[in-house]
Design a protein around this motif. Structure first.
Motif, mmCIF file in Angstrom:
data_model
loop_
_atom_site.group_PDB
_atom_site.id
_atom_site.type_symbol
_atom_site.label_atom_id
_atom_site.label_comp_id
_atom_site.label_asym_id
_atom_site.label_seq_id
_atom_site.Cartn_x
_atom_site.Cartn_y
_atom_site.Cartn_z
ATOM 1 N N GLN A 1 0.827 -1.215 0.000
ATOM 2 C CA GLN A 1 0.000 0.000 0.000
ATOM 3 C C GLN A 1 0.858 1.260 0.000
ATOM 4 O O GLN A 1 0.347 2.368 0.140
ATOM 5 C CB GLN A 1 -0.925 -0.012 1.225
ATOM 6 N N GLU A 2 2.205 1.060 -0.149
ATOM 7 C CA GLU A 2 3.186 2.144 -0.206
ATOM 8 C C GLU A 2 3.230 2.968 1.089
ATOM 9 O O GLU A 2 3.611 4.143 1.070
ATOM 10 C CB GLU A 2 2.940 3.045 -1.426
ATOM 11 N N ASN A 3 2.876 2.317 2.191
ATOM 12 C CA ASN A 3 3.023 2.939 3.514
ATOM 13 C C ASN A 3 4.298 2.382 4.141
ATOM 14 O O ASN A 3 4.262 1.603 5.101
ATOM 15 C CB ASN A 3 1.808 2.639 4.388
ATOM 16 N N TYR A 4 5.435 2.800 3.573
ATOM 17 C CA TYR A 4 6.699 2.136 3.903
ATOM 18 C C TYR A 4 7.103 2.315 5.362
ATOM 19 O O TYR A 4 7.553 1.362 6.007
ATOM 20 C CB TYR A 4 7.803 2.643 2.970
ATOM 21 N N LYS A 5 6.939 3.515 5.878
ATOM 22 C CA LYS A 5 7.363 3.749 7.269
ATOM 23 C C LYS A 5 6.512 2.960 8.256
ATOM 24 O O LYS A 5 7.009 2.539 9.308
ATOM 25 C CB LYS A 5 7.342 5.243 7.579
ATOM 26 N N LEU A 6 5.233 2.744 7.924
ATOM 27 C CA LEU A 6 4.388 1.928 8.794
ATOM 28 C C LEU A 6 4.813 0.469 8.766
ATOM 29 O O LEU A 6 4.591 -0.271 9.727
ATOM 30 C CB LEU A 6 2.918 2.052 8.374
ATOM 31 N N ALA A 7 5.427 0.045 7.664
ATOM 32 C CA ALA A 7 5.863 -1.352 7.528
ATOM 33 C C ALA A 7 7.099 -1.654 8.367
ATOM 34 O O ALA A 7 7.312 -2.806 8.776
ATOM 35 C CB ALA A 7 6.158 -1.659 6.060
ATOM 36 N N LEU A 8 7.913 -0.638 8.616
ATOM 37 C CA LEU A 8 9.243 -0.869 9.190
ATOM 38 C C LEU A 8 9.260 -1.639 10.510
ATOM 39 O O LEU A 8 10.031 -2.596 10.649
ATOM 40 C CB LEU A 8 9.976 0.468 9.351
ATOM 41 N N PRO A 9 8.450 -1.275 11.509
ATOM 42 C CA PRO A 9 8.566 -2.002 12.784
ATOM 43 C C PRO A 9 8.225 -3.482 12.664
ATOM 44 O O PRO A 9 8.801 -4.316 13.368
ATOM 45 C CB PRO A 9 7.584 -1.271 13.711
ATOM 46 N N TYR A 10 7.305 -3.810 11.754
ATOM 47 C CA TYR A 10 6.894 -5.213 11.594
ATOM 48 C C TYR A 10 7.963 -6.015 10.848
ATOM 49 O O TYR A 10 8.252 -7.164 11.213
ATOM 50 C CB TYR A 10 5.549 -5.284 10.879
ATOM 51 N N LEU A 11 8.558 -5.410 9.830
ATOM 52 C CA LEU A 11 9.635 -6.099 9.107
ATOM 53 C C LEU A 11 10.867 -6.250 9.989
ATOM 54 O O LEU A 11 11.557 -7.283 9.944
ATOM 55 C CB LEU A 11 9.971 -5.346 7.820
ATOM 56 N N MET A 12 11.135 -5.237 10.815
ATOM 57 C CA MET A 12 12.248 -5.335 11.753
ATOM 58 C C MET A 12 12.005 -6.469 12.747
ATOM 59 O O MET A 12 12.902 -7.271 13.025
ATOM 60 C CB MET A 12 12.438 -4.026 12.501
ATOM 61 N N ARG A 13 10.774 -6.553 13.267
ATOM 62 C CA ARG A 13 10.445 -7.608 14.228
ATOM 63 C C ARG A 13 10.556 -8.985 13.583
ATOM 64 O O ARG A 13 11.047 -9.937 14.206
ATOM 65 C CB ARG A 13 9.036 -7.387 14.778
ATOM 66 N N ALA A 14 10.110 -9.113 12.336
ATOM 67 C CA ALA A 14 10.218 -10.396 11.641
ATOM 68 C C ALA A 14 11.666 -10.827 11.521
ATOM 69 O O ALA A 14 12.005 -11.996 11.755
ATOM 70 C CB ALA A 14 9.573 -10.302 10.258
ATOM 71 N N SER A 15 12.538 -9.882 11.171
ATOM 72 C CA SER A 15 13.957 -10.222 11.017
ATOM 73 C C SER A 15 14.611 -10.521 12.366
ATOM 74 O O SER A 15 15.560 -11.304 12.436
ATOM 75 C CB SER A 15 14.711 -9.102 10.289
#
Length: 222
Positions: free
Chosen positions: A115-129
């Motif tokens: 949805q091109e909400n990149y900054k909102l994605a960051l904490p979840y992708l960080m947690r996944a990694s």
């Protein structure tokens, strides 16, 4: 091995009809247990029967609205259909209920990316990694989303981490080349683009970027 374990084994072996018979028997024996419906829903997803899968996941939630894996199943279903806002809602509910698994965080993050909400994605992708540090896809997508959010130095560090684990990761080289261009270091950029092409000769983006740099260098030399 109980029926549930047997059914899951049949799924892994792609013996879907046998798995369906076992899951159906489990539901008949325990019609008020949401787990049987969730597992049958997952099987139906594997079989691309999304309409029935949705009904099974919804039935599980009717029996237990706190069934996190039913929300996760629905999240996967809608994600595969590119309905990212609805997938996002279900992944978020699964996590809020207590599903603390890398896949759930990663897919929730990716619904924001799509949805091109990149900054909102960051904490979840960080947690996944963090939860699955050996999964380079999680780490790479985190780096890519950092770059798309214009956190360039952080993205560079993450792409270098990817290469530390797998120096043959062509897309990490490509993105480091893009960052090198941003840092006005065309020689380093060219090196990364060439490395990406050595690994993956059909890497179109790297080929185009390399051509632009070499054309610019040739023009400058004239």
């Amino acid at each position: 091995m109980d029926k549930n374990q047997q059914a899951i084994e049949r799924m892994k072996e792609q013996k879907y009809e046998e798995a369906a018979e076992l899951f159906n028997a489990i539901i008949e024996e325990n019609p008020q247990d949401p787990v049987g419906y969730i597992n049958f829903g997952n099987l139906l997803l594997h079989m691309n029967d999304t309409e029935r899968a949705e009904r099974f996941f919804q039935r599980a939630l009717e029996l237990d609205e706190q069934a996190a894996t039913a929300h996760y199943g629905l999240g996967n279903l809608y994600y595969d259909q590119s309905d990212y806002p609805v997938a996002q809602k279900h992944f978020q509910q699964a996590i809020d209920i207590g599903l603390d698994e890398a896949d759930a965080y990663f897919l929730l993050g990716m619904t924001f990316v799509h949805q091109e909400n990149y900054k909102l994605a960051l904490p979840y992708l960080m947690r996944a990694s963090e939860l699955s540090p050996d999964d380079l896809e999680y780490l790479f997508q985190y780096g890519l989303t950092l770059a798309q959010s214009e956190y360039i130095s952080d993205a560079k560090s993450v792409f270098q981490q990817v290469l530390n684990s797998n120096e043959e990761h062509s897309d990490a080289h490509y993105n480091l080349g893009v960052i090198a261009l941003y840092e006005e270091d065309p020689a380093a950029a060219l090196e990364h683009f060439q490395r990406a092409l050595d690994i993956q000769p059909e890497h179109v983006l790297a080929a185009n970027a390399k051509k632009q740099i070499t054309d610019a260098m040739n023009t400058t030399d004239k």
